[in-house]
Design a protein around this motif. Structure first.
Motif, PDB file in Angstrom:
ATOM      1  N   ARG A 284      39.658 -70.844   1.725  1.00 14.47           N
ATOM      2  CA  ARG A 284      38.777 -69.927   2.449  1.00 14.47           C
ATOM      3  C   ARG A 284      37.917 -69.118   1.481  1.00 14.47           C
ATOM      4  NH1 ARG A 284      36.808 -70.777   6.756  1.00 14.47           N
ATOM      5  NH2 ARG A 284      34.920 -70.380   5.568  1.00 14.47           N
ATOM      6  N   ALA A 285      38.526 -68.649   0.391  1.00 16.29           N
ATOM      7  CA  ALA A 285      37.765 -67.880  -0.593  1.00 16.29           C
ATOM      8  C   ALA A 285      36.707 -68.743  -1.256  1.00 16.29           C
ATOM      9  CB  ALA A 285      38.710 -67.300  -1.648  1.00 16.29           C
ATOM     10  N   MET A 286      37.000 -70.009  -1.470  1.00 15.19           N
ATOM     11  CA  MET A 286      36.017 -70.918  -2.063  1.00 15.19           C
ATOM     12  C   MET A 286      34.837 -71.125  -1.121  1.00 15.19           C
ATOM     13  SD  MET A 286      38.562 -73.831  -3.640  1.00 15.19           S
ATOM     14  CE  MET A 286      39.827 -73.417  -4.850  1.00 15.19           C
ATOM     15  N   LEU A 287      35.130 -71.437   0.127  1.00 15.87           N
ATOM     16  CA  LEU A 287      34.056 -71.696   1.086  1.00 15.87           C
ATOM     17  C   LEU A 287      33.204 -70.453   1.316  1.00 15.87           C
ATOM     18  CD1 LEU A 287      35.946 -73.878   3.730  1.00 15.87           C
ATOM     19  CD2 LEU A 287      34.402 -74.645   1.913  1.00 15.87           C
ATOM     20  N   ASP A 288      33.836 -69.289   1.351  1.00 19.61           N
ATOM     21  CA  ASP A 288      33.080 -68.053   1.565  1.00 19.61           C
ATOM     22  C   ASP A 288      32.135 -67.758   0.411  1.00 19.61           C
ATOM     23  OD1 ASP A 288      34.286 -67.692   3.990  1.00 19.61           O
ATOM     24  OD2 ASP A 288      35.715 -66.173   3.303  1.00 19.61           O
ATOM     25  N   ARG A 289      32.441 -68.272  -0.770  1.00 15.70           N
ATOM     26  CA  ARG A 289      31.552 -68.100  -1.926  1.00 15.70           C
ATOM     27  C   ARG A 289      30.506 -69.204  -2.028  1.00 15.70           C
ATOM     28  NH1 ARG A 289      36.215 -65.554  -3.396  1.00 15.70           N
ATOM     29  NH2 ARG A 289      36.073 -63.817  -4.905  1.00 15.70           N
ATOM     30  N   GLY A 290      30.542 -70.155  -1.124  1.00 15.76           N
ATOM     31  CA  GLY A 290      29.592 -71.257  -1.183  1.00 15.76           C
ATOM     32  C   GLY A 290      29.987 -72.350  -2.148  1.00 15.76           C
ATOM     33  N   ALA A 315      45.555 -79.472   5.495  1.00 16.85           N
ATOM     34  CA  ALA A 315      44.660 -78.491   4.867  1.00 16.85           C
ATOM     35  C   ALA A 315      44.412 -77.311   5.793  1.00 16.85           C
ATOM     36  CB  ALA A 315      43.339 -79.155   4.492  1.00 16.85           C
ATOM     37  N   ALA A 316      44.191 -77.595   7.073  1.00 19.17           N
ATOM     38  CA  ALA A 316      43.960 -76.512   8.025  1.00 19.17           C
ATOM     39  C   ALA A 316      45.223 -75.677   8.215  1.00 19.17           C
ATOM     40  CB  ALA A 316      43.506 -77.091   9.362  1.00 19.17           C
ATOM     41  N   GLN A 317      46.371 -76.341   8.287  1.00 16.80           N
ATOM     42  CA  GLN A 317      47.620 -75.608   8.479  1.00 16.80           C
ATOM     43  C   GLN A 317      47.933 -74.692   7.298  1.00 16.80           C
ATOM     44  OE1 GLN A 317      49.989 -79.111   9.066  1.00 16.80           O
ATOM     45  NE2 GLN A 317      50.046 -78.879  11.293  1.00 16.80           N
ATOM     46  N   LEU A 318      47.805 -75.218   6.085  1.00 14.90           N
ATOM     47  CA  LEU A 318      48.118 -74.413   4.904  1.00 14.90           C
ATOM     48  C   LEU A 318      47.143 -73.251   4.737  1.00 14.90           C
ATOM     49  CD1 LEU A 318      49.110 -77.138   2.275  1.00 14.90           C
ATOM     50  CD2 LEU A 318      50.617 -75.649   3.600  1.00 14.90           C
ATOM     51  N   ALA A 319      45.861 -73.502   5.021  1.00 13.76           N
ATOM     52  CA  ALA A 319      44.879 -72.423   4.911  1.00 13.76           C
ATOM     53  C   ALA A 319      45.208 -71.297   5.889  1.00 13.76           C
ATOM     54  CB  ALA A 319      43.478 -72.960   5.170  1.00 13.76           C
ATOM     55  N   ARG A 320      45.615 -71.651   7.083  1.00 11.04           N
ATOM     56  CA  ARG A 320      45.946 -70.631   8.076  1.00 11.04           C
ATOM     57  C   ARG A 320      47.203 -69.864   7.685  1.00 11.04           C
ATOM     58  NH1 ARG A 320      44.240 -73.060  14.012  1.00 11.04           N
ATOM     59  NH2 ARG A 320      42.150 -73.745  13.384  1.00 11.04           N
ATOM     60  N   LEU A 321      48.183 -70.578   7.128  1.00 11.26           N
ATOM     61  CA  LEU A 321      49.387 -69.892   6.666  1.00 11.26           C
ATOM     62  C   LEU A 321      49.071 -68.956   5.503  1.00 11.26           C
ATOM     63  CD1 LEU A 321      52.099 -72.706   6.757  1.00 11.26           C
ATOM     64  CD2 LEU A 321      52.127 -70.568   8.041  1.00 11.26           C
ATOM     65  N   ALA A 322      48.283 -69.457   4.544  1.00  7.89           N
ATOM     66  CA  ALA A 322      47.966 -68.649   3.365  1.00  7.89           C
ATOM     67  C   ALA A 322      47.210 -67.379   3.744  1.00  7.89           C
ATOM     68  CB  ALA A 322      47.156 -69.472   2.369  1.00  7.89           C
ATOM     69  N   GLU A 323      46.314 -67.475   4.709  1.00  8.81           N
ATOM     70  CA  GLU A 323      45.498 -66.331   5.116  1.00  8.81           C
ATOM     71  C   GLU A 323      46.124 -65.548   6.264  1.00  8.81           C
ATOM     72  OE1 GLU A 323      42.737 -65.420   3.550  1.00  8.81           O
ATOM     73  OE2 GLU A 323      42.796 -67.134   2.171  1.00  8.81           O
ATOM     74  N   ALA A 328      41.359 -69.212   9.813  1.00 13.68           N
ATOM     75  CA  ALA A 328      41.058 -69.334   8.384  1.00 13.68           C
ATOM     76  C   ALA A 328      40.347 -70.632   8.050  1.00 13.68           C
ATOM     77  CB  ALA A 328      42.348 -69.220   7.570  1.00 13.68           C
ATOM     78  N   LEU A 329      40.663 -71.695   8.767  1.00 21.12           N
ATOM     79  CA  LEU A 329      39.955 -72.970   8.598  1.00 21.12           C
ATOM     80  C   LEU A 329      39.944 -73.634   9.961  1.00 21.12           C
ATOM     81  CD1 LEU A 329      38.659 -74.590   6.211  1.00 21.12           C
ATOM     82  CD2 LEU A 329      40.715 -76.003   6.236  1.00 21.12           C
ATOM     83  N   THR A 330      38.754 -73.785  10.533  1.00 14.98           N
ATOM     84  CA  THR A 330      38.648 -74.351  11.866  1.00 14.98           C
ATOM     85  C   THR A 330      38.859 -75.851  11.819  1.00 14.98           C
ATOM     86  OG1 THR A 330      36.274 -74.780  11.729  1.00 14.98           O
ATOM     87  CG2 THR A 330      36.957 -72.572  12.452  1.00 14.98           C
TER      88      THR A 330
END
Length: 432
Positions: A284-290, A315-323, A328-330
Motif C-alpha cells: 500500500r505504501a508503495m502504490l501510494d507513492r506511485g 497479496a490482497a489478504q496480506l495487504a489487508r492484514l498488514a494495514e 488496503a488493496l481492492t
C-alpha cells in the motif's frame, strides 16, 4: 489473420477494474485492434469468430520467477532463506545441466500457461535454453541472465560480457527478451553491480535483482558502509533505467522514497515471502507513492507453485492484514498487479491489458461454476475471480492470438511426458 472473440464479459486488467459485459475483442495479426460491447463492435468482415462462454482476461505477467526450479519443488522445507539456499538449493544447482534447465523450464512454462500466465520474468542459469523452452510452449519470457559468483562459474566480468552479448540481436517479436540479473548486493560486489547497471541502461535492458528480501541480508553492508541496501545502490549509481527489484520486504520510508525518485519497480512475491517467513512487503505504501508494483511467484521451490492467480488473492489478504484495513488493496488492484501493473513494472506496455494496440494474450476463464454466482453487476465477475476464482477454471489461452491451451490442456507440448522427465531429473539432482 483476423479473429473476433466474443465473451460473456471482458476483464480489461486496468487499475479501475473495468469489466465490459457481452464483449467483443478483435485481433489483427496477433494484436488487439478493438475491445468493447458487442452492440458497438465494428463489422466482423472475414474475421474467424471464437466464442467463449465465460470471461476473457489478459494473460497474466509473472514479474519474478526461477521457473526451472520445479526440479526442487518442496525441498528444504522449513529452512530460512540463507540456509535454504546454501545447504540445499545451491549444492543441487551445482549439478544442473543445460538439458535439465530446458526440460524443467518447458514443464514450468506449460504449467504457467494452464494457469493463465503468458509472460514470466526468469532469472536462471542457461538462459538460451530457457528461451528454447518458451519457444516450444508458445509463451513469452523476459530472461534476466544471472550474474552470481558461484564455484565453477566464469568470473563475473566474463558473465556480464556474455550476458550483454546474448541480449543483442534478439528478434523484436515480443516473445523473448534478455536482460541482466545480478543476484543481489550481498552476493555480487558493488563495482560489478554498477557496471551491470550501466550496461543495462546503455542497451535498454531490464536490470533485475533481489533487494531487502530478509531482515538480515543487508546487515553486513550496513555495518561496512553505513547505508541501507537501497541507499547503497543509489550511492553507487546502480539505479536508473529499467530496474526491477524483487521482494523489497524490509524497506523503510527513506528506502521507498529512493524507489520513487529513481522509478524502481517492485516484483512482489507474497507466497514465497510468507513460506520462507521473510515478511510482508509494504504494498500500500508503495502504490501510494506511485511506485510500480507487479506480482511474482518467485521460484516453485519457495512458493511452491507457479499459480499467479492464487498469489493475487494472497497479496490482497496480506495487504489487508498488514494495514488492518479491508480496503488496503481492492480486488481490482490485486488483479491489476498481475496484469496491467505487472506489464508496466517490467517496461512492457504491449502486454497486460485487453486494449487496442496490445498483444493478443487472452485467457478464457469458465464462469459456468458456482464460484461465479451470484452476479448482481459486471464488477462481481472480477470480485469472484479474485476472491473465489481458481486456475482450474482457465480453459483456453492464446498468446498473440495463437492457441496454446485448449480445454484446460497445453496444446504445444506433452505435459505428462514432461512430468515424468522432471521427476527423474529431480531425483538425480537430489542424489537419489
Amino acid at each position: 489473420m483476423r479473429q473476433r472473440f466474443t465473451a460473456r464479459a471482458v476483464v480489461v486488467g486496468d487499475r479501475a477494474g473495468t469489466v465490459v459485459p457481452d464483449a467483443v475483442v478483435d485481433v489483427d495479426d496477433g494484436r488487439i485492434s478493438w475491445v468493447g460491447p458487442a452492440d458497438d463492435a465494428p463489422p466482423a468482415g472475414d474475421a474467424a469468430t471464437v466464442a467463449v462462454p465465460g470471461v476473457l482476461a489478459p494473460g497474466m505477467v509473472n514479474t519474478h520467477s526461477h521457473a526451472p526450479m520445479v526440479l526442487f519443488r518442496g525441498q528444504a522445507e522449513g529452512l530460512p532463506l540463507e540456509r535454504w539456499l546454501r545447504e540445499v538449493i545451491w549444492p543441487r544447482e551445482g549439478r544442473l545441466t543445460p538439458d535439465d534447465v530446458e526440460v524443467a523450464m518447458t514443464a514450468a512454462s506449460a504449467e504457467m500457461l494452464r494457469g493463465g500466465v503468458t509472460t514470466s520474468v526468469e532469472m536462471y542459469f542457461s538462459p538460451e535454453r530457457i528461451a528454447a523452452a518458451v519457444g516450444r510452449t508458445g509463451a513469452r519470457a523476459v530472461i534476466a541472465t544471472p550474474l552470481l559468483p558461484l564455484p565453477g562459474m566464469p568470473p563475473l566480468a566474463d558473465q556480464l560480457r556474455d550476458a550483454v552479448a546474448l541480449a543483442a540481436g534478439v528478434p523484436e517479436d515480443g516473445t523473448v527478451e534478455y536482460g541482466l540479473g545480478p543476484h543481489a548486493a550481498y552476493t555480487v560486489p558493488l563495482p560489478v553491480l554498477r557496471d551491470a547497471a550501466a550496461a543495462a541502461r546503455e542497451h535498454g535492458l531490464l536490470f533485475h535483482l533481489h533487494v531487502a528480501e530478509t531482515a538480515s541480508e543487508g546487515a553486513g553492508l550496513l555495518a561496512t558502509h553505513g547505508l541501507s541496501v537501497p541507499a547503497l545502490l543509489a550511492a553507487h549509481d546502480v539505479l536508473g533505467g529499467r530496474v526491477l527489484a524483487a521482494h523489497c520486504v524490509h524497506m523503510d520510508d527513506g528506502d521507498l522514497e529512493l524507489w520513487r525518485e529513481y522509478d524502481v519497480a517492485v516484483a512482489h512475491c507474497p507466497a514465497s515471502n510468507a513460506k520462507l517467513a521473510s515478511g510482508v512487503a509494504r504494498v500500500r505504501a508503495m502504490l501510494d507513492r506511485g511506485i510500480r508494483v507487479g506480482l511474482g511467484t518467485d521460484g516453485p521451490a519457495s512458493n511452491d507453485g507457479l499459480d499467479l492467480l492464487a498469489d493475487v488473492r494472497l497479496a490482497a489478504q496480506l495487504a489487508r492484514l498488514a494495514e488492518r484495513s479491508a480496503t488496503a488493496l481492492t480486488a481490482a488492484e490485486a488483479f491489476w498487479l498481475a496484469t496491467g501493473a505487472a506489464a508496466d513494472a517490467i517496461g512492457r506496455p504491449d502486454l497486460g491489458q485487453l486494449a487496442a494496440g496490445r498483444r493478443a494474450d487472452l485467457v478464457h476463464v469458465d464462469t459456468r461454476d458456482l464460484l461465479f454466482e451470484p452476479v448482481g453487476d459486471p464488477g462481481d465477475l472480477l470480485t469472484h475471480l479474485v476472491w473465489s476464482g481458481a486456475s482450474r477454471l482457465v480453459r483456453d489461452v492464446w498468446v498473440g492470438g495463437r492457441p496454446v491451451v485448449r480445454d484446460g490442456a497445453c496444446t504445444t507440448v506433452d505435459a505428462e511426458a514432461l512430468r515424468a522427465d522432471v521427476a527423474n531429473r529431480a531425483a538425480r539432482l537430489a542424489g537419489r
